[in-house]
Design a protein around this motif. Structure first.
Motif, PDB file in Angstrom:
ATOM      1  N   LEU A 451     -14.974 -11.210  19.293  1.00 22.34           N
ATOM      2  CA  LEU A 451     -14.816 -12.299  18.334  1.00 22.34           C
ATOM      3  C   LEU A 451     -14.984 -11.774  16.911  1.00 22.34           C
ATOM      4  CD1 LEU A 451     -16.961 -15.085  20.040  1.00 22.34           C
ATOM      5  CD2 LEU A 451     -14.500 -14.745  20.210  1.00 22.34           C
ATOM      6  N   PRO A 452     -13.999 -12.014  16.040  1.00 20.77           N
ATOM      7  CA  PRO A 452     -14.206 -11.666  14.627  1.00 20.77           C
ATOM      8  C   PRO A 452     -15.255 -12.563  14.004  1.00 20.77           C
ATOM      9  CG  PRO A 452     -12.170 -12.879  14.884  1.00 20.77           C
ATOM     10  CD  PRO A 452     -12.680 -12.621  16.276  1.00 20.77           C
ATOM     11  N   VAL A 453     -15.904 -12.057  12.979  1.00 19.83           N
ATOM     12  CA  VAL A 453     -16.999 -12.774  12.327  1.00 19.83           C
ATOM     13  C   VAL A 453     -16.556 -13.215  10.945  1.00 19.83           C
ATOM     14  CG1 VAL A 453     -19.354 -12.589  11.444  1.00 19.83           C
ATOM     15  CG2 VAL A 453     -18.749 -11.504  13.609  1.00 19.83           C
ATOM     16  N   VAL A 454     -16.831 -14.466  10.626  1.00 18.50           N
ATOM     17  CA  VAL A 454     -16.580 -15.004   9.295  1.00 18.50           C
ATOM     18  C   VAL A 454     -17.935 -15.314   8.668  1.00 18.50           C
ATOM     19  CG1 VAL A 454     -15.546 -16.862   7.956  1.00 18.50           C
ATOM     20  CG2 VAL A 454     -14.367 -15.977   9.973  1.00 18.50           C
ATOM     21  N   SER A 455     -18.242 -14.644   7.559  1.00 22.15           N
ATOM     22  CA  SER A 455     -19.537 -14.841   6.926  1.00 22.15           C
ATOM     23  C   SER A 455     -19.477 -14.362   5.489  1.00 22.15           C
ATOM     24  CB  SER A 455     -20.633 -14.080   7.674  1.00 22.15           C
ATOM     25  OG  SER A 455     -21.887 -14.225   7.044  1.00 22.15           O
ATOM     26  N   ASP A 456     -20.223 -15.025   4.627  1.00 17.89           N
ATOM     27  CA  ASP A 456     -20.371 -14.580   3.247  1.00 17.89           C
ATOM     28  C   ASP A 456     -21.391 -13.463   3.122  1.00 17.89           C
ATOM     29  OD1 ASP A 456     -18.489 -16.027   1.986  1.00 17.89           O
ATOM     30  OD2 ASP A 456     -19.823 -17.438   0.991  1.00 17.89           O
ATOM     31  N   SER A 457     -22.207 -13.267   4.140  1.00  9.25           N
ATOM     32  CA  SER A 457     -23.280 -12.278   4.104  1.00  9.25           C
ATOM     33  C   SER A 457     -23.157 -11.353   5.302  1.00  9.25           C
ATOM     34  CB  SER A 457     -24.652 -12.965   4.113  1.00  9.25           C
ATOM     35  OG  SER A 457     -24.761 -13.863   3.033  1.00  9.25           O
ATOM     36  N   LEU A 458     -23.699 -10.161   5.168  1.00 13.89           N
ATOM     37  CA  LEU A 458     -23.624  -9.169   6.230  1.00 13.89           C
ATOM     38  C   LEU A 458     -24.787  -9.337   7.202  1.00 13.89           C
ATOM     39  CD1 LEU A 458     -22.387  -6.608   7.487  1.00 13.89           C
ATOM     40  CD2 LEU A 458     -23.872  -5.272   5.988  1.00 13.89           C
ATOM     41  N   CYS A 459     -24.463  -9.531   8.458  1.00 14.14           N
ATOM     42  CA  CYS A 459     -25.458  -9.552   9.534  1.00 14.14           C
ATOM     43  C   CYS A 459     -25.393  -8.199  10.228  1.00 14.14           C
ATOM     44  CB  CYS A 459     -25.164 -10.700  10.506  1.00 14.14           C
ATOM     45  SG  CYS A 459     -26.338 -10.819  11.870  1.00 14.14           S
ATOM     46  N   GLU A 460     -26.382  -7.346   9.966  1.00 14.30           N
ATOM     47  CA  GLU A 460     -26.303  -5.974  10.432  1.00 14.30           C
ATOM     48  C   GLU A 460     -26.446  -5.880  11.945  1.00 14.30           C
ATOM     49  OE1 GLU A 460     -29.571  -3.632   8.929  1.00 14.30           O
ATOM     50  OE2 GLU A 460     -30.795  -5.412   8.725  1.00 14.30           O
ATOM     51  N   PRO A 461     -25.838  -4.858  12.556  1.00 13.63           N
ATOM     52  CA  PRO A 461     -25.998  -4.644  13.998  1.00 13.63           C
ATOM     53  C   PRO A 461     -27.470  -4.501  14.357  1.00 13.63           C
ATOM     54  CG  PRO A 461     -24.237  -3.281  13.119  1.00 13.63           C
ATOM     55  CD  PRO A 461     -24.930  -3.880  11.939  1.00 13.63           C
ATOM     56  N   ARG A 462     -27.824  -4.932  15.558  1.00 10.85           N
ATOM     57  CA  ARG A 462     -29.236  -4.935  15.946  1.00 10.85           C
ATOM     58  C   ARG A 462     -29.355  -4.948  17.459  1.00 10.85           C
ATOM     59  NH1 ARG A 462     -30.968  -9.958  12.739  1.00 10.85           N
ATOM     60  NH2 ARG A 462     -29.362  -9.107  11.376  1.00 10.85           N
ATOM     61  N   PHE A 463     -30.525  -4.620  17.932  1.00  8.87           N
ATOM     62  CA  PHE A 463     -30.859  -4.762  19.353  1.00  8.87           C
ATOM     63  C   PHE A 463     -32.225  -5.390  19.458  1.00  8.87           C
ATOM     64  CE2 PHE A 463     -32.636  -0.715  18.118  1.00  8.87           C
ATOM     65  CZ  PHE A 463     -33.812  -0.596  18.834  1.00  8.87           C
ATOM     66  N   GLY A 464     -32.521  -5.949  20.616  1.00  7.27           N
ATOM     67  CA  GLY A 464     -33.818  -6.606  20.786  1.00  7.27           C
ATOM     68  C   GLY A 464     -33.924  -7.913  20.047  1.00  7.27           C
ATOM     69  N   ALA A 465     -32.799  -8.465  19.582  1.00  4.87           N
ATOM     70  CA  ALA A 465     -32.804  -9.772  18.924  1.00  4.87           C
ATOM     71  C   ALA A 465     -32.782 -10.867  19.986  1.00  4.87           C
ATOM     72  CB  ALA A 465     -31.600  -9.905  17.995  1.00  4.87           C
ATOM     73  N   THR A 466     -32.789 -12.106  19.544  1.00  2.00           N
ATOM     74  CA  THR A 466     -32.732 -13.222  20.487  1.00  2.00           C
ATOM     75  C   THR A 466     -31.903 -14.334  19.895  1.00  2.00           C
ATOM     76  OG1 THR A 466     -34.068 -14.787  21.763  1.00  2.00           O
ATOM     77  CG2 THR A 466     -34.871 -14.216  19.575  1.00  2.00           C
ATOM     78  N   ILE A 467     -31.119 -15.001  20.738  1.00  2.00           N
ATOM     79  CA  ILE A 467     -30.343 -16.150  20.303  1.00  2.00           C
ATOM     80  C   ILE A 467     -30.577 -17.295  21.280  1.00  2.00           C
ATOM     81  CG2 ILE A 467     -28.534 -14.808  19.158  1.00  2.00           C
ATOM     82  CD1 ILE A 467     -26.722 -15.351  21.526  1.00  2.00           C
ATOM     83  N   ARG A 517     -39.008 -10.607  14.325  1.00  7.93           N
ATOM     84  CA  ARG A 517     -39.626 -10.069  15.540  1.00  7.93           C
ATOM     85  C   ARG A 517     -38.583  -9.302  16.338  1.00  7.93           C
ATOM     86  NH1 ARG A 517     -43.544 -14.776  18.148  1.00  7.93           N
ATOM     87  NH2 ARG A 517     -44.364 -15.628  16.184  1.00  7.93           N
ATOM     88  N   MET A 518     -39.070  -8.446  17.180  1.00  4.15           N
ATOM     89  CA  MET A 518     -38.221  -7.719  18.103  1.00  4.15           C
ATOM     90  C   MET A 518     -38.798  -7.895  19.502  1.00  4.15           C
ATOM     91  SD  MET A 518     -38.207  -4.535  19.849  1.00  4.15           S
ATOM     92  CE  MET A 518     -36.924  -3.467  20.514  1.00  4.15           C
ATOM     93  N   GLY A 519     -37.928  -8.135  20.485  1.00  3.75           N
ATOM     94  CA  GLY A 519     -38.373  -8.270  21.860  1.00  3.75           C
ATOM     95  C   GLY A 519     -38.990  -9.612  22.187  1.00  3.75           C
ATOM     96  N   ALA A 520     -38.686 -10.649  21.395  1.00  2.00           N
ATOM     97  CA  ALA A 520     -39.221 -11.983  21.657  1.00  2.00           C
ATOM     98  C   ALA A 520     -38.304 -12.737  22.610  1.00  2.00           C
ATOM     99  CB  ALA A 520     -39.378 -12.764  20.350  1.00  2.00           C
TER     100      ALA A 520
END
Length: 991
Positions: A451-467, A517-520
């Motif tokens: 999925l392409p991303v549409v955003s005015d700000s940069l959301c940097e790549p990450r791991f251990g995040a949560t959604i 936080r990471m790993g939550a």
């Protein structure tokens, strides 16, 4: 015996480091030393360990604790006497000692047996043996603060939250107790703040006390590149354990400088217990409701980094993960509290699914679940996915890339007749340690798609995040860790699945004040979103390990129900203050599940490095409170104690201050219009830092040939408008169509999202615009839209020969960042600024622009870290009038075909087309020699590095006032704010 009064040049001085229970008191018998080249005028060596120099004239002082001095010093003497090289260095030994505490003595070696808690005895010996006033003292106990030129460095254990009940702290204490070397200083000085006060109180002029985890995040100590190399040296995924270890060690630096009588507090502030923001005073605390924690022994296998699978309404399972003997392939079942086993169990993941950890299992409803990815080792990610129906599990589409430590959420996908449920995933690590920055959507009939991303700000790549999903197609993204092994600086992000699941829209949520936080874990409950456990920049106390994130809805006028879903609300985070009892759980590597009002937490633990492993032995059930008031779910715990009277709203539903004024024609000034002949002419105008329009430039045949009909003919009517990630224009005929902005009103608002993303073939899009459709397109890179900027020449090869930058714009061409293609119908662009300078080349149609200087950003309610304003300056007048607060008179610019508008960096601007079809090309270029942020900047609007650094510095500044009364802290912060304003004004006036 002879007592030499001098040592030779290039000798070394060393000092024993005494760990103390109190000022001047020793803790244990550990000996450490530091050695530096000695100045030639310094007399005798002092405070040392058994560090033997190549220079035989060196004299050393051995200090140890009196209780075991004879045994230790005599043992060292035996070692020396049995080693010919050491014996040669210390001989000849002397037998007449001036003090009974001197146990071993030669011309170049002195050993003292004493109790460091008895500093008077040590001082007496040193006064006889050394002229301390002429010595450079490096690393001695606190009594040395009475000397001059003192340097002290201490690495000590600590309780970063001040609570020794934390499982890691308990394991650490138990480890040293088992070694018969109990930690004593950590009880007297448990926190970094205590260590800081300890040394200032002892008379040192300055002191710093920082945890190793804080230092790890400091680029002045550890460069980002060095952190990134960690995985190349050895595959590593024990980040929570590394964080816990580093949080429990404090590095103390203290010094006393000659001729510096003033005390300087140089403590580096630690993180605050909880960053909640000003809105927290309007929140009814959850702990005032009914909350109860029930623990029960876990009779199943201990595991961490597993995943929850739902067996039925009353049964859940823990699948996979890591146990005390490695990865686990099986599933343990648990019956939920108060439930009766009367339901059919759904099948657990079969043992044919390879053992894994750090994977995800997402519930799709109707007994269906999707298991995704995971890892065997930190360097071996997995791509396999399995779907469970009521009949069992089956392998389905593999991930586009192997992933673990990704985050996943179920989303609703519209289709004819009914919606279907898919799985959205983001982030994670791949084989080799690369961090994934892509978003993927799984659909049972189509498999995975990027999925392409549409955003005015940069959301940097990450791991251990949560959604987690907060609605059918939207939700929140929190936390995570960067490729450099540091916690993501950004807080919360709101995501939404747009335009029938073809792209992701992201925007930062500045109103959610949550420490990353990471790993939550993040789960949706009737109380709101619950953020559980993980690790942060500072240790989470027991009372803040679980946060409840809830909406606060404002009363809004003139808004439809559908609009109310996206407007007029903010979110607050409140700690769910719980007491787990003993033992307290270690909430890393755990799993969480919500059923009704019960939060179920199981699993988790960590290897506490050499201290041993800690496994959570219990299962916890947290009974959440019922909603306090009727009305919208969850958010009704919020009580608005600060109503704002006399608020009125404009046509977009925005709240406006009564002090705001309406901008009219008298507040405008017309833009400078020029004709230039050389590149030097352009450069001189750019140095004015003001917008201007250039007339009569030759930008190509496009101004004459790009009619609507010609564009459709040349580009192809079936071509997609925005490319998907990884697609090449050569294959566009087989590509899935994506989106354009489609608005219902005249003005688009990026923050309010008053537009939709719709799929549109290029030909239909152009045709609709000519008929008055309120649509807008901004092209992205054809190859990698999420990773690299747009380039008109590469993305539209069919048209590239029709447009060029003339030689007068050589500076633009030489420093080009991107060149997006813009086409729109009669719809206004939102007010925003770009960090990079740009020239807007108008090719077809005409438009009116309103431009404001960078200082006016404060008047247009642009959130920190964002570049877009919610204000519609065209609300009352199509030529640039609107409702704003005391801005400068703005500049009005009318662009016709062939005009080129120069927009300086950070100048706010918005455009209103005056015809149905407007065609233009932006060329962004770097006008500064330095200051740009590192990393991706697809849109050219990522804020400058000094600003990003400044925002982080402000957070540290605010945290430095922790522990002071709030009114005192606020008063100082207001004074600092005025100082910043004064400096800003001085900079502006000096220009």
């Amino acid at each position: 015996m002879e007592n030499p009064s001098r040592v030779q040049d290039h000798d070394y001085i060393t000092a024993g480091q005494a760990k103390a229970e109190d000022v001047g008191e020793a803790k244990n018998t550990e000996d450490k030393s530091v050695a530096l080249p000695k100045r030639p005028e310094i007399e005798r060596i002092k405070g040392g360990l058994a560090l033997i120099s190549q220079n035989s004239s060196q004299k050393m002082l051995k200090t140890t604790r009196k209780q075991r001095s004879d045994e230790q010093v005599m043992g060292k003497k035996e070692v020396i006497m049995q080693n010919q090289e050491l014996e040669r260095l210390v001989n000849p030994l002397h037998t007449d000692q001036k003090h009974p505490g001197i146990l071993l003595r030669s011309d170049n070696y002195l050993a003292v047996g004493c109790d460091l808690r008895d500093v008077s005895t040590l001082s007496s010996i040193l006064d006889q043996e050394l002229a301390l006033s002429n010595c450079l003292v490096l690393c001695v106990a606190e009594w040395a603060a009475g000397l001059n030129d003192v340097r002290f460095c201490l690495l000590e254990q600590c309780f970063p939250s001040g609570d020794q009940k934390h499982p890691f702290a308990q394991k650490m204490l138990q480890h040293f107790d088992n070694l018969n070397t109990p930690l004593k200083c950590v009880h007297t000085y448990p926190t970094p703040e205590d260590q800081h006060s300890r040394f200032l109180g002892a008379g040192f002029h300055s002191a710093q006390a920082r945890t190793l985890w804080d230092i790890w995040h400091d680029t002045s100590f550890v460069e980002p590149r060095s952190r990134s190399l960690l995985n190349s040296i050895e595959p590593f995924d024990e980040w929570e354990e590394f964080a816990l270890f580093s949080l429990h060690y404090v590095l103390v630096e203290a010094s006393k400088i000659c001729h510096a009588p003033d005390v300087h507090n140089t403590k580096r502030p630690t993180m605050s217990p909880l960053e909640l923001g000003a809105q927290v005073n309007a929140v009814q605390a959850i702990n005032e409701m009914t909350t109860e924690v029930v623990s029960s022994p876990n009779k199943r296998r201990q595991r961490k980094f597993g995943a929850i699978t739902v067996g039925n309404q009353i049964m859940i399972g823990m699948h996979g993960g890591i146990g005390d003997k490695g990865r686990i392939q099986t599933t343990d079942r648990y019956q939920l509290p108060g439930a009766e086993d009367s339901c059919k169990n759904l099948p657990d993941p079969p043992i044919t699914i390879p053992a894994r950890a750090c994977h995800s299992i997402t519930c799709l409803g109707g007994g269906r679940e999707l298991l995704v990815g995971g890892r065997t080792s930190p360097d071996e990610a997995m791509s396999g996915c399995w779907l469970r129906n009521v009949d069992g599990w089956k392998a389905v589409h593999d991930l586009p890339k192997s992933l673990y430590r990704h985050c996943a959420a179920a989303v609703s996908i519209p289709r004819e007749g009914d919606d279907t449920i898919g799985v959205l995933i983001f982030g994670g690590r791949t084989t080799g340690g690369t961090i994934n920055g892509e978003w993927y959507l799984w659909q049972e009939t189509k498999g995975w798609s990027g999925l392409p991303v549409v955003s005015d700000s940069l959301c940097e790549p990450r791991f251990g995040a949560t959604i987690a999903a907060t609605g059918a197609r939207q939700g929140l993204l929190l936390g995570g860790m960067t490729e450099q092994g540091t916690l993501c600086a950004g807080g919360a992000w709101e995501w939404s699945l747009e335009n029938e699941s073809s792209q992701i829209s992201l925007r930062p949520r500045e109103d959610i004040h949550i420490r990353p936080r990471m790993g939550a874990s993040l789960v949706q409950s009737s109380a709101g979103l619950l953020l559980i456990g993980g690790v942060s920049r500072s240790l989470l106390s027991e009372g803040e390990e679980i946060l409840c994130i809830r909406d606060v809805y404002e009363e809004t006028d003139n808004l439809s129900n559908s609009q109310n879903n996206n407007r007029g609300h903010s979110m607050v985070a409140t700690p769910l203050k719980l007491e787990f009892g003993s033992p307290r759980p270690l909430l890393v590597g755990h799993s969480a599940y919500i059923t009704g009002r019960n939060l179920f937490v199981a699993g988790g633990g960590a290897v506490c490095f050499s201290f041993g492993a800690h496994w959570n032995q219990d299962i916890w059930t947290i009974h959440l409170p019922e909603n306090g008031r009727s009305g919208s779910p969850a958010q009704r715990w919020i009580t608005d104690t600060n109503p704002q009277p006399n608020i009125r709203r404009d046509i977009d539903g925005q709240t406006e201050d009564p002090n705001m004024r309406t901008i009219g024609p008298a507040d405008m000034e017309d833009i400078l219009r020029v004709k230039i002949e050389t590149a030097e002419d352009f450069d001189r105008l750019v140095n004015l830092s003001r917008p201007f329009v250039i007339e009569n430039l030759d930008i190509g045949s496009c101004t004459k040939t790009w009619t609507a009909k010609e564009l459709i003919k040349r580009v192809s009517p079936d071509r997609i408008v925005l490319p998907l990630t990884g697609l090449n224009w050569a294959s566009y005929a087989d590509a899935v169509q994506v989106t354009v902005h489609q608005a219902q009103g005249d003005n688009m608002n990026f923050q309010r999202k008053n537009f939709q993303y719709v799929k549109k073939p290029f030909g239909d899009f152009i045709t609709d615009c000519t008929r008055g459709a309120k649509q807008y397109m901004r092209s992205l890179s054809a190859e990698k839209p999420a990773d690299q900027p747009a380039s008109f020449r590469d993305d539209f090869p069919e048209l590239r020969n029709d447009f060029h930058l003339p030689e007068q714009l050589a500076t633009v061409a030489q420093n080009e960042h991107s060149s997006p293609f813009r086409i729109s119908g009669p719809v206004n662009m939102w007010l925003h600024y770009d960090v990079m300078a740009n020239v807007l080349c108008q090719i077809r149609g005409s438009k009116v622009l309103a431009l404001y200087p960078p200082s006016d950003a404060l008047h247009f309610r642009i959130p920190p870290g964002s570049s877009s304003s919610p204000i519609n300056v065209f609300a009352n007048n199509t030529h640039g009038c609107g409702v704003v607060t005391n801005p400068h008179p703005h500049i009005r610019a009318t662009l016709n075909a062939g005009d080129v508008l120069y927009i300086p960096p950070l100048w706010l601007h918005t455009a209103a087309p005056t015809e149905n079809l407007s065609v233009s090309i932006n060329v962004f270029f770097k006008s500064f020699k330095t200051g740009y942020s590192a990393g991706r900047d697809v849109y050219g609007n990522r804020d400058l590095q000094p600003y990003e650094n400044g925002r982080r510095a402000i957070e540290k500044m605010v945290k430095s006032f922790d522990g002071l009364p709030k009114d005192i802290a606020a008063a100082y912060l207001e004074r600092l704010s005025e100082e910043l304003k004064t400096k800003a004004i001085a900079l502006r006036e000096s220009k």
